[in-house]
Design a protein around this motif. Structure first.
Motif, PDB file in Angstrom:
ATOM      1  N   ASP A 101      -9.248  -8.357   0.160  1.00  0.00           N
ATOM      2  CA  ASP A 101      -9.538  -6.969   0.514  1.00  0.00           C
ATOM      3  C   ASP A 101      -8.252  -6.136   0.450  1.00  0.00           C
ATOM      4  O   ASP A 101      -8.232  -5.042  -0.118  1.00  0.00           O
ATOM      5  N   PHE A 102      -7.169  -6.705   0.979  1.00  0.00           N
ATOM      6  CA  PHE A 102      -5.887  -6.001   1.002  1.00  0.00           C
ATOM      7  C   PHE A 102      -5.406  -5.715  -0.427  1.00  0.00           C
ATOM      8  O   PHE A 102      -4.980  -4.600  -0.737  1.00  0.00           O
ATOM      9  N   ILE A 103      -5.482  -6.729  -1.298  1.00  0.00           N
ATOM     10  CA  ILE A 103      -5.016  -6.522  -2.678  1.00  0.00           C
ATOM     11  C   ILE A 103      -5.847  -5.437  -3.363  1.00  0.00           C
ATOM     12  O   ILE A 103      -5.324  -4.610  -4.102  1.00  0.00           O
ATOM     13  N   SER A 104      -7.157  -5.425  -3.065  1.00  0.00           N
ATOM     14  CA  SER A 104      -7.993  -4.398  -3.703  1.00  0.00           C
ATOM     15  C   SER A 104      -7.623  -2.998  -3.209  1.00  0.00           C
ATOM     16  O   SER A 104      -7.654  -2.037  -3.971  1.00  0.00           O
ATOM     17  N   TYR A 105      -7.261  -2.902  -1.928  1.00  0.00           N
ATOM     18  CA  TYR A 105      -6.790  -1.606  -1.415  1.00  0.00           C
ATOM     19  C   TYR A 105      -5.468  -1.219  -2.085  1.00  0.00           C
ATOM     20  O   TYR A 105      -5.262  -0.084  -2.481  1.00  0.00           O
ATOM     21  N   PHE A 106      -4.573  -2.198  -2.198  1.00  0.00           N
ATOM     22  CA  PHE A 106      -3.270  -1.925  -2.801  1.00  0.00           C
ATOM     23  C   PHE A 106      -3.441  -1.463  -4.241  1.00  0.00           C
ATOM     24  O   PHE A 106      -2.908  -0.439  -4.653  1.00  0.00           O
ATOM     25  N   ALA A 107      -4.216  -2.263  -5.011  1.00  0.00           N
ATOM     26  CA  ALA A 107      -4.376  -1.940  -6.433  1.00  0.00           C
ATOM     27  C   ALA A 107      -5.055  -0.587  -6.614  1.00  0.00           C
ATOM     28  O   ALA A 107      -4.716   0.169  -7.517  1.00  0.00           O
ATOM     29  N   GLY A 108      -5.985  -0.279  -5.725  1.00  0.00           N
ATOM     30  CA  GLY A 108      -6.741   0.963  -5.851  1.00  0.00           C
ATOM     31  C   GLY A 108      -6.005   2.188  -5.305  1.00  0.00           C
ATOM     32  O   GLY A 108      -6.545   3.290  -5.319  1.00  0.00           O
ATOM     33  N   GLY A 109      -4.766   1.984  -4.822  1.00  0.00           N
ATOM     34  CA  GLY A 109      -4.018   3.118  -4.269  1.00  0.00           C
ATOM     35  C   GLY A 109      -4.673   3.656  -3.011  1.00  0.00           C
ATOM     36  O   GLY A 109      -4.813   4.868  -2.829  1.00  0.00           O
ATOM     37  N   ARG A 110      -5.100   2.751  -2.113  1.00  0.00           N
ATOM     38  CA  ARG A 110      -5.828   3.185  -0.915  1.00  0.00           C
ATOM     39  C   ARG A 110      -5.204   2.646   0.373  1.00  0.00           C
ATOM     40  O   ARG A 110      -5.849   2.678   1.424  1.00  0.00           O
ATOM     41  N   LEU A 111      -3.999   2.139   0.313  1.00  0.00           N
ATOM     42  CA  LEU A 111      -3.402   1.542   1.520  1.00  0.00           C
ATOM     43  C   LEU A 111      -3.247   2.540   2.658  1.00  0.00           C
ATOM     44  O   LEU A 111      -3.322   2.172   3.828  1.00  0.00           O
ATOM     45  N   ALA A 112      -3.033   3.812   2.316  1.00  0.00           N
ATOM     46  CA  ALA A 112      -2.849   4.826   3.363  1.00  0.00           C
ATOM     47  C   ALA A 112      -4.095   4.946   4.247  1.00  0.00           C
ATOM     48  O   ALA A 112      -4.012   5.388   5.386  1.00  0.00           O
ATOM     49  N   GLU A 113      -5.241   4.535   3.696  1.00  0.00           N
ATOM     50  CA  GLU A 113      -6.469   4.560   4.510  1.00  0.00           C
ATOM     51  C   GLU A 113      -6.357   3.615   5.701  1.00  0.00           C
ATOM     52  O   GLU A 113      -6.991   3.812   6.723  1.00  0.00           O
ATOM     53  N   ILE A 114      -5.559   2.565   5.550  1.00  0.00           N
ATOM     54  CA  ILE A 114      -5.391   1.608   6.639  1.00  0.00           C
ATOM     55  C   ILE A 114      -4.137   1.910   7.454  1.00  0.00           C
ATOM     56  O   ILE A 114      -4.147   1.924   8.667  1.00  0.00           O
ATOM     57  N   TYR A 115      -3.039   2.153   6.744  1.00  0.00           N
ATOM     58  CA  TYR A 115      -1.734   2.205   7.415  1.00  0.00           C
ATOM     59  C   TYR A 115      -1.261   3.620   7.736  1.00  0.00           C
ATOM     60  O   TYR A 115      -0.238   3.771   8.391  1.00  0.00           O
ATOM     61  N   GLY A 116      -1.931   4.633   7.242  1.00  0.00           N
ATOM     62  CA  GLY A 116      -1.391   5.977   7.371  1.00  0.00           C
ATOM     63  C   GLY A 116      -0.344   6.209   6.297  1.00  0.00           C
ATOM     64  O   GLY A 116      -0.128   5.358   5.440  1.00  0.00           O
ATOM     65  N   THR A 118       2.905   6.399   6.396  1.00  0.00           N
ATOM     66  CA  THR A 118       4.168   5.660   6.464  1.00  0.00           C
ATOM     67  C   THR A 118       3.963   4.387   7.264  1.00  0.00           C
ATOM     68  O   THR A 118       3.332   4.406   8.324  1.00  0.00           O
ATOM     69  N   ALA A 119       4.520   3.285   6.771  1.00  0.00           N
ATOM     70  CA  ALA A 119       4.418   2.012   7.498  1.00  0.00           C
ATOM     71  C   ALA A 119       5.435   2.002   8.634  1.00  0.00           C
ATOM     72  O   ALA A 119       6.416   2.759   8.597  1.00  0.00           O
ATOM     73  N   PRO A 120       5.220   1.169   9.676  1.00  0.00           N
ATOM     74  CA  PRO A 120       6.149   1.142  10.795  1.00  0.00           C
ATOM     75  C   PRO A 120       7.614   0.968  10.373  1.00  0.00           C
ATOM     76  O   PRO A 120       8.521   1.525  10.967  1.00  0.00           O
ATOM     77  N   GLY A 121       7.873   0.227   9.312  1.00  0.00           N
ATOM     78  CA  GLY A 121       9.253   0.021   8.854  1.00  0.00           C
ATOM     79  C   GLY A 121       9.840   1.226   8.137  1.00  0.00           C
ATOM     80  O   GLY A 121      11.022   1.253   7.805  1.00  0.00           O
ATOM     81  N   GLY A 122       9.022   2.247   7.864  1.00  0.00           N
ATOM     82  CA  GLY A 122       9.516   3.449   7.201  1.00  0.00           C
ATOM     83  C   GLY A 122       9.119   3.543   5.735  1.00  0.00           C
ATOM     84  O   GLY A 122       9.370   4.544   5.076  1.00  0.00           O
ATOM     85  N   THR A 123       8.505   2.479   5.193  1.00  0.00           N
ATOM     86  CA  THR A 123       8.067   2.514   3.795  1.00  0.00           C
ATOM     87  C   THR A 123       6.998   3.593   3.623  1.00  0.00           C
ATOM     88  O   THR A 123       6.087   3.692   4.439  1.00  0.00           O
ATOM     89  N   SER A 124       7.131   4.380   2.560  1.00  0.00           N
ATOM     90  CA  SER A 124       6.115   5.405   2.327  1.00  0.00           C
ATOM     91  C   SER A 124       4.893   4.768   1.668  1.00  0.00           C
ATOM     92  O   SER A 124       4.916   4.430   0.484  1.00  0.00           O
ATOM     93  N   ILE A 125       3.862   4.598   2.451  1.00  0.00           N
ATOM     94  CA  ILE A 125       2.623   4.028   1.934  1.00  0.00           C
ATOM     95  C   ILE A 125       1.975   5.007   0.954  1.00  0.00           C
ATOM     96  O   ILE A 125       1.431   4.624  -0.071  1.00  0.00           O
ATOM     97  N   LEU A 126       2.077   6.270   1.286  1.00  0.00           N
ATOM     98  CA  LEU A 126       1.471   7.293   0.433  1.00  0.00           C
ATOM     99  C   LEU A 126       2.062   7.222  -0.984  1.00  0.00           C
ATOM    100  O   LEU A 126       1.339   7.331  -1.977  1.00  0.00           O
ATOM    101  N   ASN A 127       3.382   7.015  -1.066  1.00  0.00           N
ATOM    102  CA  ASN A 127       4.006   6.912  -2.388  1.00  0.00           C
ATOM    103  C   ASN A 127       3.535   5.679  -3.143  1.00  0.00           C
ATOM    104  O   ASN A 127       3.375   5.718  -4.364  1.00  0.00           O
ATOM    105  N   LEU A 128       3.329   4.577  -2.408  1.00  0.00           N
ATOM    106  CA  LEU A 128       2.795   3.368  -3.057  1.00  0.00           C
ATOM    107  C   LEU A 128       1.428   3.665  -3.666  1.00  0.00           C
ATOM    108  O   LEU A 128       1.137   3.301  -4.797  1.00  0.00           O
ATOM    109  N   ASP A 129       0.604   4.349  -2.864  1.00  0.00           N
ATOM    110  CA  ASP A 129      -0.739   4.700  -3.334  1.00  0.00           C
ATOM    111  C   ASP A 129      -0.686   5.639  -4.530  1.00  0.00           C
ATOM    112  O   ASP A 129      -1.407   5.471  -5.513  1.00  0.00           O
ATOM    113  N   ARG A 130       0.187   6.627  -4.421  1.00  0.00           N
ATOM    114  CA  ARG A 130       0.282   7.596  -5.520  1.00  0.00           C
ATOM    115  C   ARG A 130       0.733   6.907  -6.799  1.00  0.00           C
ATOM    116  O   ARG A 130       0.236   7.192  -7.882  1.00  0.00           O
TER     117      ARG A 130
END
Lengths: 800, 131
Positions: A101-116, A118-130
């Protein structure tokens, strides 16, 4: 006594209500503690093992049995393919739901739906998705799904796999949720066929993302033609499969582009480190019966992928009326990806051929149009909606040209050197790679195999094959376009139609080998043998491991499974093996009597965990490269040094080459001077660290996707090296070692770096890791009948 | 003393029983604890409502955690300790127990405070101090 409400209850009452609310929701990256730590439904319940026998009601016509052996490998025996893939979906989901499920979210550019955002460590989740969306992964998955669903066989597999996964998802409540859902505090969504395709595209992306188009262009401009061809050649005398010279197409000149000039060089920003790993490769070989003790072919494969927990592989056997196949699957996708059946075995390595090309565009300021042969052509515009957990929905505008999407623009400057370039990538083409694997799973002959692999399109992979009847084969398979020399190796001009390509090289012309006289085929991400192949292509090939395999297989006679295990586990640095005699020869006159020299001259170049010499060689080699390529280091864009084999050729054939001269000395140095100086330096450093073994230095981590150390295994002292056949490296390595000797019944062995369960608190999560590290193999239980499986099983399910 | 022990035991059984119905929201056990608190004041039971509740909740949450951990395989507390900045496994159990204790204690205490019973309250207070 008359009872009256006492307002005094308000204080503890309100406190209680506040606590219930607080503990019911995730805050500041901390899960909802009331649920998560509740011993009756929370994390503690995740350790519960599956009960010994379960009946699952799925509404099937026939009963399907799932037998689990002592390593928790599932052996699924169904009547029909519908039941089989549904059972595969259910079984895999029960062990790996969160991972897939996680990989499908990652590949689909949808991680921000779970993590918001920015991740707690400061990684921009939105940029990963974009990035996923801008480089076109979800679009490509949707396009491919349309094609796949037109094929009845693929549709049947996907539909039923999805049905099985959803059956499992719908059976879940909070108590039975996989650990990570509780930790990250969300619920799984329903599985879809698209999610399976996204996982396929994720793998394709991982295997084809590395590129050097801008870097090679910069080098080509900065170095003169002779130097460029010397330092970054397509072939060296060490190329494992060196074709006859007449067929080699050289790239002596750049394609005609009016923008590739010195202002391009000066304007180019420094290139960041590439996020992709060019070493995600693999070893594979097949030996014909004439070279084996049993007289039957043996096929070996160990794909080198990122080492992760849960592992990217899930081991299983799939049996129905139409097939009986064993191997590893990728969680979230139907069928077996690498494996064997009673008649054939197959393996895969990364083709390493370049399938991503960048076109520099002439764009209007508002991105509305781009120039093509003097005319303005309108761009295509798409607005992607990215949902953000706990934040505002993000709308991303993505423009595309005839070449492909404009990944980097003024709104997304992750890689500034590619600003306003369009990406053309074979991954964007609609393709149905699932069909390849579904057909391979039931293949019986070489003809079946050939028929199956034609559907494999992106990225280019090497398929290796062996059959019970004695055939061995290798194919460099995928979509390869007809290109002019240099096309795609360097950045291309998006304003010239002539720089586009769309004509695909026919299947029957692709590099292939069937039953060669040598008695073996091999591949380790090296250049394929292109004797007679009249087309230009380029890639990021590695020759060291291939040379090692070729050398060993040349001399092998009467090979056994044990010999193959020794080969896969061989820790010899194949580059050091070639280089060390040359290096030592150059310094023999002055250091020949040195004790370290003596030790080195007897060294077998083994990178075992307890060896000390690897550290010395590594240090020496780093120093050698720094001193030799100091001229290149002056360029602000300098990234990758020339290949080790290039250096080796120069030492042997041109030891007074200008690059050996150190720029800030008055003396003119030669190769021998460089080797001597660096030997002395490294020896001094080595003396300070003599007691330290390779294992102290060579630590690997097998990481969980969240990078939580508690869910990963880190700091493991490991043998092996990226240039050894046992390519264990800090972030990647042999993710599945498989050896199959075909015969009346396949005699197969294998192991991967994880465990069948994706549950971080299960004993089956990382149960294979220590055996994998020690180089142990498990005998793979390939059962011919359900009764055999039943006898050997420790538990089973019945799916109705 | 015996009464207090029985009282805590009743709470322990009640919380465990309710918590085993795992389809209910995680905090459901606080409702009967609250009712017990009312009964507590009504029945003039001696004992500290909060601390009795806390102890009962602590026993259930910490005790069940240890039980399930051992029963299922013995990995989960170590993983939780790794996730919680590597605090010691004992602290993990204490933390879990504290959450259960806090919720139960507050629920019983709230119940016991619901109705005005000044004299009885004073009586209880005096009793608690002399115990």
């Amino acid at each position: 006594m008359k009872k009256k409400i006492d307002m005094g209850f308000l204080f503890p009452g309100i406190t209680l209500v506040i606590l219930v609310i607080t503990f019911s929701r995730a805050l500041f990256g901390i899960p909802a503690l009331g649920r998560f730590l509740n011993p009756f439904i929370g994390a503690v319940q995740c350790e519960k093992a599956n009960p010994p026998a379960v009946t699952i009601n799925m509404g099937n016509k026939n009963e399907t049995a799932v037998y689990f052996d002592n390593r928790k490998v599932s052996h699924i025996f169904a009547r029909t393919e519908e039941d089989l893939y549904a059972a595969q979906g259910y079984t895999v989901a029960s062990d790996r739901l969160w991972q897939m499920d996680f990989i499908s979210y990652f590949a689909g550019g949808r991680l921000a739906e779970i993590y918001g955002s920015t991740a707690p460590g400061g990684t921009s989740i939105l940029n990963l998705d974009r990035e996923q969306r801008r480089k076109g992964i979800p679009e490509a998955a949707k396009k491919s799904l349309v094609l796949m669903e037109k094929d009845p066989m693929t549709k049947k597999a996907l539909d039923n796999y999805t049905r099985g996964v959803n059956q499992y998802i719908h059976s879940l409540n909070y108590k039975s949720l996989p650990f990570e859902y509780k930790l990250l505090d969300y619920m799984p969504e329903d599985w879809t066929n698209l999610k399976s395709v996204l996982i396929l595209k994720y793998m394709a992306d991982q295997l084809s993302g590395y590129e050097e188009d801008v870097y090679q262009t910069q080098l080509k401009l900065a170095l003169d033609k002779k130097d460029f061809n010397t330092l970054y050649p397509e072939y060296t005398s060490y190329t494992a499969a060196l074709p006859s010279v007449t067929t080699v197409i050289k790239t002596d000149s750049l394609p005609l582009c009016n923008y590739i000039n010195y202002s391009f060089l000066n304007a180019s920003p420094v290139i960041k480190g590439n996020a992709y790993n060019p070493k995600l490769g693999s070893n594979a070989w097949a030996i014909s019966g004439q070279k084996t003790k049993s007289g039957r072919p043996i096929l070996c494969n160990d794909p080198h992928l990122s080492l992760s927990l849960p592992s990217i592989w899930y081991e299983l056997q799939l049996s129905a009326d139409t097939m009986n196949v064993y191997g590893v699957s990728i969680p979230g996708t139907p069928g077996v990806i690498i494996g064997f059946n009673n008649d054939i075995a197959w393996g895969v390595t990364n083709g390493a051929t370049d399938v991503r090309d960048w076109y520099k565009l002439k764009l209007k300021d508002d991105f509305s149009a781009y120039e093509m042969d003097g005319n303005w052509v309108e761009t295509e515009k798409r607005i992607d909606t990215i949902l953000v957990h706990g934040g505002k929905t993000f709308y991303d505008t993505i423009y595309s040209t005839v070449h492909g999407p404009i990944v980097i623009d003024s709104t997304f400057k992750q890689n500034p050197e590619l600003l306003n370039y369009a990406l053309k990538w074979s991954l964007h083409d609609a393709s149905n790679e699932f069909r390849t694997f579904l057909l391979l799973n039931r293949a019986k002959t070489y003809a079946d195999y050939k028929n199956a692999i034609q559907y494999y399109r992106s990225p280019v992979q090497n398929f290796l094959f062996a059959s019970r009847t004695g055939d061995i084969a290798e194919n460099h398979q995928g979509t390869l376009y007809k290109k002019f020399p240099g096309q795609g190796k360097f950045v291309l001009d998006g304003s010239i139609k002539a720089h586009l390509y769309d004509s695909i090289i026919p299947q029957d012309r692709l590099p292939a080998m069937l039953n060669p006289v040598s008695g073996f085929v091999y591949s380790a991400n090296n250049r394929p043998d292109v004797t007679g192949f009249p087309y230009y292509f380029n890639g990021y090939y590695a020759e060291t491991r291939a040379n090692g395999i070729k050398g060993m297989l040349d001399s092998v006679k009467q090979a056994t499974v044990a010999d193959m295990e020794r080969m896969q586990l061989d820790n010899t640095n194949q580059f050091a093996k070639a280089a060390l005699p040359v290096f030592l020869n150059a310094i023999r006159s002055s250091s020949g009597s040195d004790s370290l020299f003596q030790v080195l001259s007897k060294w077998n170049c083994q990178y075992n965990a307890n060896d000390t010499l690897p550290w010395f060689f590594e240090r020496w080699w780093i120093e050698i490269q720094q001193l030799t390529w100091d001229e290149l280091n002056l360029y602000k864009f300098y990234g990758r040094p020339p290949d080790g084999y290039v250096f080796l050729s120069l030492v042997q054939k041109d030891s007074a080459n200008k690059y050996f001269d150190i720029i800030n000395t008055t003396k003119v140095e030669t190769a021998a001077d460089i080797l001597q100086m660096t030997f002395n330096f490294a020896k001094k450093k080595f003396a300070e660290r003599w007691a330290h073994s390779w294992g102290d230095f060579h630590k690997i981590g097998i990481m969980h996707p969240t990078f939580q150390p508690a869910l990963s295994r880190t700091g493991i002292a490991a043998p092996g090296y990226s240039e050894a056949l046992n390519a264990i490296s800090p972030g990647w390595g042999p993710s599945w070692r498989m050896i199959v000797e075909l015969g009346d019944r396949p005699n197969a062995y294998g192991i991967y770096n994880g465990g069948q369960s994706g549950n971080p608190v299960s004993r089956d999560y990382d149960g294979f890791v220590s055996d994998w590290l020690k180089g142990q193999y498990f005998k793979l239980n390939f059962f011919l009948t359900a009764d055999e499986a039943k006898t050997a099983s420790v538990s089973h399910w019945t799916i109705k | 003393m015996i009464r207090s022990v029985i009282y805590i035991l009743v709470l322990v059984l009640l919380i465990t029983g309710i918590s085993l119905i795992t389809i209910l929201p995680w905090w459901t056990f606080t409702i009967p604890c609250f009712l017990i608190g009312i009964w507590h004041s009504h029945k003039k039971i001696n004992g500290y409502p909060f601390s009795s509740g806390f102890l009962a909740g602590f026993i259930v949450w910490a005790g069940s955690t240890v039980f399930f951990h051992k029963y299922f395989g013995g990995n989960v507390i170590n993983t939780l300790s790794g996730l919680l900045n590597n605090i010691s496994p004992v602290l993990v159990i204490l933390l879990i127990g504290a959450i259960g204790g806090l919720m139960t204690g507050l629920a019983v205490f709230t119940g016991s405070m619901l109705f005005k019973k000044e004299e009885m309250y004073k009586l209880n207070l005096a009793a608690e101090h002399t115990m």
